[in-house]
Design a protein around this motif. Structure first.
Motif, PDB file in Angstrom:
ATOM      1  N   GLU A  29      46.722 -25.375  -0.723  1.00  0.00           N
ATOM      2  CA  GLU A  29      46.411 -24.394   0.319  1.00  0.00           C
ATOM      3  C   GLU A  29      47.263 -24.636   1.558  1.00  0.00           C
ATOM      4  O   GLU A  29      47.790 -23.691   2.164  1.00  0.00           O
ATOM      5  N   CYS A  30      47.400 -25.895   1.940  1.00  0.00           N
ATOM      6  CA  CYS A  30      48.219 -26.226   3.105  1.00  0.00           C
ATOM      7  C   CYS A  30      49.685 -25.875   2.871  1.00  0.00           C
ATOM      8  O   CYS A  30      50.368 -25.337   3.761  1.00  0.00           O
ATOM      9  N   ALA A  31      50.205 -26.183   1.677  1.00  0.00           N
ATOM     10  CA  ALA A  31      51.612 -25.892   1.370  1.00  0.00           C
ATOM     11  C   ALA A  31      51.871 -24.387   1.363  1.00  0.00           C
ATOM     12  O   ALA A  31      52.911 -23.913   1.860  1.00  0.00           O
ATOM     13  N   GLU A  32      50.938 -23.633   0.805  1.00  0.00           N
ATOM     14  CA  GLU A  32      51.047 -22.176   0.777  1.00  0.00           C
ATOM     15  C   GLU A  32      51.088 -21.600   2.193  1.00  0.00           C
ATOM     16  O   GLU A  32      51.898 -20.723   2.516  1.00  0.00           O
ATOM     17  N   PHE A  33      50.232 -22.132   3.057  1.00  0.00           N
ATOM     18  CA  PHE A  33      50.192 -21.677   4.448  1.00  0.00           C
ATOM     19  C   PHE A  33      51.467 -22.077   5.168  1.00  0.00           C
ATOM     20  O   PHE A  33      52.050 -21.276   5.919  1.00  0.00           O
ATOM     21  N   ARG A  34      51.941 -23.298   4.939  1.00  0.00           N
ATOM     22  CA  ARG A  34      53.169 -23.756   5.587  1.00  0.00           C
ATOM     23  C   ARG A  34      54.352 -22.884   5.190  1.00  0.00           C
ATOM     24  O   ARG A  34      55.199 -22.541   6.033  1.00  0.00           O
ATOM     25  N   TYR A  89      39.092 -32.511   6.240  1.00  0.00           N
ATOM     26  CA  TYR A  89      39.427 -32.478   7.661  1.00  0.00           C
ATOM     27  C   TYR A  89      40.746 -33.211   7.920  1.00  0.00           C
ATOM     28  O   TYR A  89      41.630 -32.704   8.622  1.00  0.00           O
ATOM     29  N   ARG A  90      40.863 -34.403   7.338  1.00  0.00           N
ATOM     30  CA  ARG A  90      42.078 -35.192   7.567  1.00  0.00           C
ATOM     31  C   ARG A  90      43.292 -34.505   6.946  1.00  0.00           C
ATOM     32  O   ARG A  90      44.389 -34.512   7.524  1.00  0.00           O
ATOM     33  N   ALA A  91      43.131 -33.890   5.778  1.00  0.00           N
ATOM     34  CA  ALA A  91      44.250 -33.229   5.116  1.00  0.00           C
ATOM     35  C   ALA A  91      44.802 -32.093   5.978  1.00  0.00           C
ATOM     36  O   ALA A  91      46.018 -31.891   6.057  1.00  0.00           O
ATOM     37  N   ILE A  92      43.914 -31.345   6.623  1.00  0.00           N
ATOM     38  CA  ILE A  92      44.346 -30.245   7.490  1.00  0.00           C
ATOM     39  C   ILE A  92      45.152 -30.785   8.665  1.00  0.00           C
ATOM     40  O   ILE A  92      46.222 -30.254   9.012  1.00  0.00           O
ATOM     41  N   LEU A  93      44.654 -31.847   9.271  1.00  0.00           N
ATOM     42  CA  LEU A  93      45.365 -32.426  10.410  1.00  0.00           C
ATOM     43  C   LEU A  93      46.675 -33.065   9.969  1.00  0.00           C
ATOM     44  O   LEU A  93      47.706 -32.929  10.647  1.00  0.00           O
ATOM     45  N   LEU A 149      39.966 -39.351  14.351  1.00  0.00           N
ATOM     46  CA  LEU A 149      40.907 -38.232  14.286  1.00  0.00           C
ATOM     47  C   LEU A 149      41.185 -37.706  15.702  1.00  0.00           C
ATOM     48  O   LEU A 149      40.356 -37.870  16.598  1.00  0.00           O
ATOM     49  N   PRO A 150      42.331 -37.084  15.930  1.00  0.00           N
ATOM     50  CA  PRO A 150      42.704 -36.633  17.280  1.00  0.00           C
ATOM     51  C   PRO A 150      41.836 -35.458  17.743  1.00  0.00           C
ATOM     52  O   PRO A 150      42.008 -34.331  17.275  1.00  0.00           O
ATOM     53  N   GLY A 154      38.774 -32.281  -4.083  1.00  0.00           N
ATOM     54  CA  GLY A 154      39.603 -31.117  -3.789  1.00  0.00           C
ATOM     55  C   GLY A 154      40.960 -31.429  -3.204  1.00  0.00           C
ATOM     56  O   GLY A 154      41.591 -30.540  -2.619  1.00  0.00           O
ATOM     57  N   ASP A 155      41.439 -32.665  -3.350  1.00  0.00           N
ATOM     58  CA  ASP A 155      42.704 -33.028  -2.704  1.00  0.00           C
ATOM     59  C   ASP A 155      43.856 -32.130  -3.154  1.00  0.00           C
ATOM     60  O   ASP A 155      44.646 -31.660  -2.325  1.00  0.00           O
TER      61      ASP A 155
END
Length: 388
Positions: free
Chosen positions: A137-142, A192-196, A243-244, A130-131
């Protein structure tokens, strides 16, 4: 010390009716035009971000507008899925046949994305593919965040835990539950990493850590369920290793449905295990009448000094609009239990629409409830932190 108590929520927000219909069709297995669904979701996200800011939400998200549900959107992002899974019923609903009949009747004919029908199983090796979808999804939200005026203080995206995926998408392939959970952890770690990496806070949605006690573990000893929780937390820690933790929060609930909930496992029985998760914050429901008292568990089982509690002070299952003074009183009680109001945030018990069309609260009432939460947090901030 924090200047005031910040406000966030738990994830899903009501989707527009046309988008809900598209999700419901896709959940039933129908082919729908990919471009139509993507355009509808993009427009919904662009609208819902500034509405959260206007309602007083400090840490916003995309409302999960592009997902059919908080977990089943992964059917398009994981390999190895096929066949069929069968979810057990909830013990509390089965115990009340008259109530169960009313639930079934109320759901009949409603256009929703089901969380119990057309469920896949794990029939092969599970891997994440799902990369591209996650990046989109991240770009749309940004883009929606960048356009929001004023800008929110922060943003989060949610992703399901290995445990809830394993509970919904049942294992037909791996030799053991541990092996299946480990495979899911390794797959979900990509999301998880993609979101962060995109600059957002990660929320892990883990209803399994409470809900499965009166679902798949309903006829088994408590010790068996606690052992399941321990295996899931181990898988979570595997997935987020390195991860942080200060940018990761974990949500637990007993199921986002109106029902008796008198078969729910007490928070005291599971909290020590939940707190083993290597995260910076926990998101727990304290507005609903079954669990409103359980903030007291933190007096004997405290958070670590650097951890935050996002306390559910708004019920996501009724159309009552909480009075701001009620919200403030809830926050004040919870602050006394954790011992430090600077480590408290205001939130909702769960999402308002965890599967498209399943929400019980009308869209306009949702926004009124969020405004009431913001006003209540302002009142509590004045009393607890001296904030104006």
């Amino acid at each position: 010390m924090a200047a005031r108590i910040l406000c966030t929520h738990t994830g899903s927000l009501p989707r527009p009716p046309a988008l809900t219909r598209l999700h419901a069709r896709r959940a039933r297995g129908e082919d729908i035009p990919a471009g139509e669904a993507a355009a509808a979701a993009r427009a919904a996200v662009a609208e819902i971000v500034p509405r959260q800011v206007a309602a007083g939400i400090d840490i916003v998200n995309n409302g999960e507008q592009g997902r059919e549900s908080f977990v089943l959107y992964l059917r398009d992002r994981l390999t190895g899925l096929g066949g069929e899974s069968h979810r057990p019923g909830w013990a509390d609903i089965d115990a009340y046949p008259e109530f169960k009949a009313e639930v079934v009747a109320a759901a009949a004919g409603k256009e929703t994305a089901s969380m119990t029908a057309n469920l896949p199983a794990a029939t092969g090796d599970v891997a994440y593919v799902g990369d591209a979808a996650m990046a989109a999804e991240c770009a749309e939200f940004r883009a929606a965040l960048d356009a929001a005026r004023p800008a929110p203080l922060g943003a989060f995206l949610a992703a399901p835990s290995p445990g809830i995926v394993a509970s919904v998408v049942q294992n037909r392939h791996y030799d053991s539950e541990e092996a299946y959970l480990a495979a899911l952890a390794d797959a979900l770690a990509h999301e998880y990493r993609a979101i962060l990496d995109a600059g957002f806070t990660l929320q892990l949605d883990c209803p399994d850590l409470a809900l499965e006690r009166h679902a798949s573990y309903r006829d088994r000893p408590l010790a068996d369920f606690v052992a399941f929780c321990e295996r899931v937390v181990t898988a979570i820690n595997r997935a987020i290793a390195g991860l942080p933790r200060e940018r990761i929060r974990l949500h637990v609930c007993w199921g986002n449905y109106e029902g008796p909930h008198d078969a729910d496992v007490p928070l005291a029985d599971i909290l020590p295990t939940i707190l083993q998760a290597q995260v910076g914050a926990f998101v727990l429901p304290f507005a609903n009448p079954r669990h409103a008292h359980e903030h007291r568990c933190f007096r004997t089982t405290p958070l670590k000094d650097d951890q935050v509690l996002v306390a559910g002070v708004i019920d996501t299952l009724t159309n009552f609009v909480e009075h701001p003074e009620v919200v403030a009183e809830r926050l004040e009680r919870i602050a006394r239990s954790i011992g430090d109001p600077a480590r408290l945030m205001a939130g909702t018990d769960c999402g308002f629409d965890t599967a498209a069309g399943r929400g019980r609260v009308a869209r306009d009432v949702v926004w009124a409830k969020l405004r009431a939460m913001s006003e209540g947090a302002r009142i509590a901030s004045g009393r607890l932190l001296g904030a104006g």
